[in-house]
Write a protein that holds these residues in place. Structure first.
Motif, PDB file in Angstrom:
ATOM      1  N   UNK A  82       0.813  -1.223   0.000  1.00  0.00           N
ATOM      2  CA  UNK A  82       0.000   0.000   0.000  1.00  0.00           C
ATOM      3  C   UNK A  82       0.849   1.277   0.000  1.00  0.00           C
ATOM      4  N   UNK A  83       1.791   1.367   0.919  1.00  0.00           N
ATOM      5  CA  UNK A  83       2.559   2.613   1.058  1.00  0.00           C
ATOM      6  C   UNK A  83       3.298   2.959  -0.235  1.00  0.00           C
ATOM      7  N   UNK A  84       4.014   1.978  -0.770  1.00  0.00           N
ATOM      8  CA  UNK A  84       4.794   2.224  -1.985  1.00  0.00           C
ATOM      9  C   UNK A  84       3.906   2.557  -3.175  1.00  0.00           C
ATOM     10  N   UNK A  85       2.786   1.842  -3.280  1.00  0.00           N
ATOM     11  CA  UNK A  85       1.881   2.070  -4.418  1.00  0.00           C
ATOM     12  C   UNK A  85       1.219   3.450  -4.318  1.00  0.00           C
ATOM     13  N   UNK A  86       0.892   3.835  -3.102  1.00  0.00           N
ATOM     14  CA  UNK A  86       0.270   5.150  -2.939  1.00  0.00           C
ATOM     15  C   UNK A  86       1.246   6.255  -3.333  1.00  0.00           C
ATOM     16  N   UNK A  87       2.503   6.049  -3.023  1.00  0.00           N
ATOM     17  CA  UNK A  87       3.503   7.038  -3.425  1.00  0.00           C
ATOM     18  C   UNK A  87       3.554   7.167  -4.947  1.00  0.00           C
ATOM     19  N   UNK A  88       3.336   6.058  -5.629  1.00  0.00           N
ATOM     20  CA  UNK A  88       3.369   6.092  -7.098  1.00  0.00           C
ATOM     21  C   UNK A  88       2.056   6.622  -7.683  1.00  0.00           C
ATOM     22  N   UNK A  89       0.951   6.189  -7.086  1.00  0.00           N
ATOM     23  CA  UNK A  89      -0.350   6.520  -7.658  1.00  0.00           C
ATOM     24  C   UNK A  89      -0.777   7.951  -7.343  1.00  0.00           C
ATOM     25  N   UNK A  90      -0.257   8.506  -6.277  1.00  0.00           N
ATOM     26  CA  UNK A  90      -0.564   9.876  -5.835  1.00  0.00           C
ATOM     27  C   UNK A  90      -2.073  10.155  -5.748  1.00  0.00           C
ATOM     28  N   UNK A  91      -2.786   9.327  -5.021  1.00  0.00           N
ATOM     29  CA  UNK A  91      -4.229   9.595  -4.861  1.00  0.00           C
ATOM     30  C   UNK A  91      -4.473  10.742  -3.892  1.00  0.00           C
ATOM     31  N   UNK A  92      -5.633  11.359  -4.020  1.00  0.00           N
ATOM     32  CA  UNK A  92      -6.017  12.404  -3.067  1.00  0.00           C
ATOM     33  C   UNK A  92      -7.071  11.906  -2.086  1.00  0.00           C
ATOM     34  N   UNK A  93      -7.753  10.835  -2.449  1.00  0.00           N
ATOM     35  CA  UNK A  93      -8.805  10.295  -1.579  1.00  0.00           C
ATOM     36  C   UNK A  93      -8.633   8.782  -1.506  1.00  0.00           C
ATOM     37  N   UNK A  94      -8.822   8.234  -0.304  1.00  0.00           N
ATOM     38  CA  UNK A  94      -8.806   6.779  -0.130  1.00  0.00           C
ATOM     39  C   UNK A  94     -10.154   6.328   0.406  1.00  0.00           C
ATOM     40  N   UNK A  95     -10.617   5.199  -0.087  1.00  0.00           N
ATOM     41  CA  UNK A  95     -11.894   4.638   0.353  1.00  0.00           C
ATOM     42  C   UNK A  95     -11.624   3.298   1.035  1.00  0.00           C
ATOM     43  N   UNK A  96     -12.198   3.133   2.206  1.00  0.00           N
ATOM     44  CA  UNK A  96     -12.037   1.882   2.959  1.00  0.00           C
ATOM     45  C   UNK A  96     -13.302   1.047   2.792  1.00  0.00           C
ATOM     46  N   UNK A  97     -13.141  -0.158   2.236  1.00  0.00           N
ATOM     47  CA  UNK A  97     -14.277  -1.070   2.049  1.00  0.00           C
ATOM     48  C   UNK A  97     -13.876  -2.468   2.520  1.00  0.00           C
ATOM     49  N   UNK A  98     -13.227  -2.503   3.657  1.00  0.00           N
ATOM     50  CA  UNK A  98     -12.810  -3.789   4.237  1.00  0.00           C
ATOM     51  C   UNK A  98     -13.727  -4.087   5.425  1.00  0.00           C
ATOM     52  N   UNK A  99     -13.722  -5.337   5.893  1.00  0.00           N
ATOM     53  CA  UNK A  99     -14.526  -5.662   7.074  1.00  0.00           C
ATOM     54  C   UNK A  99     -14.140  -4.789   8.263  1.00  0.00           C
ATOM     55  N   UNK A 100     -15.079  -4.656   9.150  1.00  0.00           N
ATOM     56  CA  UNK A 100     -14.893  -3.743  10.285  1.00  0.00           C
ATOM     57  C   UNK A 100     -13.644  -4.056  11.102  1.00  0.00           C
ATOM     58  N   UNK A 101     -13.345  -5.338  11.265  1.00  0.00           N
ATOM     59  CA  UNK A 101     -12.216  -5.667  12.141  1.00  0.00           C
ATOM     60  C   UNK A 101     -10.861  -5.353  11.498  1.00  0.00           C
ATOM     61  N   UNK A 102     -10.870  -4.995  10.226  1.00  0.00           N
ATOM     62  CA  UNK A 102      -9.621  -4.590   9.572  1.00  0.00           C
ATOM     63  C   UNK A 102      -9.571  -3.088   9.303  1.00  0.00           C
TER      64      UNK A 102
END
Ligand SMILES: NC(=O)c1ccc[n+]([C@@H]2O[C@H](COP(=O)([O-])OP(=O)(O)OC[C@H]3O[C@@H](n4cnc5c(N)ncnc54)[C@H](O)[C@@H]3O)[C@@H](O)[C@H]2O)c1
Length: 363
Positions: free
Chosen positions: A177-197
């Motif tokens: 995640x960290x490395x890819x985000x540095x490359x993708x340069x997103x401005x917004x992230x969406x969380x759609x994982x189960x609650x416990x994660x």
């Protein structure tokens, strides 16, 4: 767009109510005569409820643009957006002068102005974590791109899901995640994982530098100051509809197949005819009330609803009048126990809950 044309229709000419647009005249921002947006309105000065309505106006303006409408009056825009024209003019006053007395609003210019204020001019690059039922439905919804939100990356931690293609995007390994985000340069992230994660994913996104996070997890998440964290819970929207439905029931007016007693039982969760607490047989469900009823949601529905493309609807009138079906949601298979444990320590803004200053208070 037939609805707009009928009541009364925006046109290439000045429409009724066009003279009203002169109500707002602040000195900052762009001049009504200036062809280009040159000055940013300080976003911090704009109330959050107004921000939510600006998004609604933007949706209406996009539809008008699609229909080739160049000029719209404040009344026409207000009707299409489901607000009263005084509120619309007040909202638009935060943008500086935009309309021309006796003419109306230049659709393209007002649209550009709102996009500028909402920070949408350059569009947004979005990453999504959790390529499950919800995540895939969200990525598959083309309305986001139409409104300037492009999903550029989707992540999951399931080996069977990583590498799959979703809407032309390869699901990436959440471990990267960290490395890819540095490359993708997103401005917004969406969380759609189960609650416990969800909290762990939120922490990873923050560590990777994300400052704008939208969570669909039902539990409340925490994030450091400076990180804008919003939460969407569609069940809350339905609970509000449920409440309004009960509240709008006229106790003096018997409903076919039902009684007012049924309504009261539904609201209080007491046993009804079926003997099950809070469960009302279909025949006992009261008929829908007219939109002109006394309920808060009913009042917010436009007199002449304008259907339109919407995204994850977390706001008022458009959620009732959507043209696009939006994402298909599949029931969650995870429990809520994790949320209960976290309920005490919250910093996230809930987009849909009535306690929020967020978009639920649109018109
Ligand atoms: N807010 C709402 O209105 C709403 C509606 C529906 C679902 N939800 C919530 O959305 C979430 C997802 O629901 P769903 O039905 O798509 O679940 P799902 O089980 O179908 O999908 C979840 C995905 O997340 C992945 N995942 C789990 N832990 C991860 C991690 N640490 N990093 C990366 N990926 C991880 C899983 O492998 C899976 O692919 C749930 O929390 C659910 O409660 C909210």
């Amino acid at each position: 767009m037939a609805e707009v044309a009928e009541h009364p229709g925006p046109s290439q000419r000045s429409g009724r109510g066009a003279e009203d647009v002169s109500e707002h005249h602040e000195t900052r921002g762009v001049s009504g005569d200036a062809p280009n947006v040159t000055t940013r309105t300080p976003q911090k000065d704009i109330p959050q409820a107004t921000v939510a309505r600006l998004a609604t106006y933007l949706r209406v303006l996009a539809l008008l643009t699609d229909d080739g409408v160049a000029i719209v009056s404040s009344e026409e825009l207000a009707v299409a957006a489901g607000v009263n024209s005084a509120k619309l003019r007040k909202d638009l006053s935060f943008l500086g002068p935009n309309g021309v007395r006796g003419v109306g609003y230049d659709v393209a210019r007002l649209r550009a102005r709102i996009e500028d204020v909402l920070g949408l001019s350059d569009g947004h690059r979005v990453v999504l974590v959790g390529a499950g039922n919800l995540g895939r439905a969200l990525v598959g919804y083309r309305g986001f791109r139409r409104r300037g939100f492009s999903v550029v990356g989707i992540f999951d931690n399931d080996a069977e899901v990583i590498g799959l293609e979703v809407e032309g995007l390869r699901v990436r390994d959440a471990a990267d995640l960290a490395g890819e985000i540095a490359l993708l340069r997103p401005t917004i992230a969406v969380i759609a994982v189960p609650d416990d994660s969800a909290q762990q994913v939120c922490d990873e996104l923050v560590a990777a530098g994300m400052q704008s996070i939208l969570s669909f997890a039902l539990c409340q998440l925490t994030a450091p100051a400076g990180v804008e964290l919003r939460r969407v819970d569609l069940a809350v929207e339905m609970q509000m509809l449920s409440f309004e439905r009960v509240r709008n029931a006229d106790p003096d007016e018997p409903v076919e197949g039902s009684t007012t007693a049924n309504v009261a039982e539904t609201a209080t969760g007491q046993a009804n005819e079926s003997g099950a607490a809070g469960v009302v047989p279909n025949s006992a469900v009261p008929a829908a009330r007219p939109l002109t009823g006394s309920g808060r949601i009913a009042r917010r529905v436009p007199a002449h609803p304008m259907p339109g493309p919407t995204g994850m609807s977390v706001s008022g009138p458009e959620s009732v009048t959507e043209r696009d079906p939006g994402p298909t949601l599949v029931p969650n298979r995870h429990g809520l126990s994790h949320c209960a444990a976290q309920a005490a320590q919250t910093t996230s803004h809930t987009a849909t809950e009535p306690t929020s200053k967020g978009s639920v208070v649109t018109p």
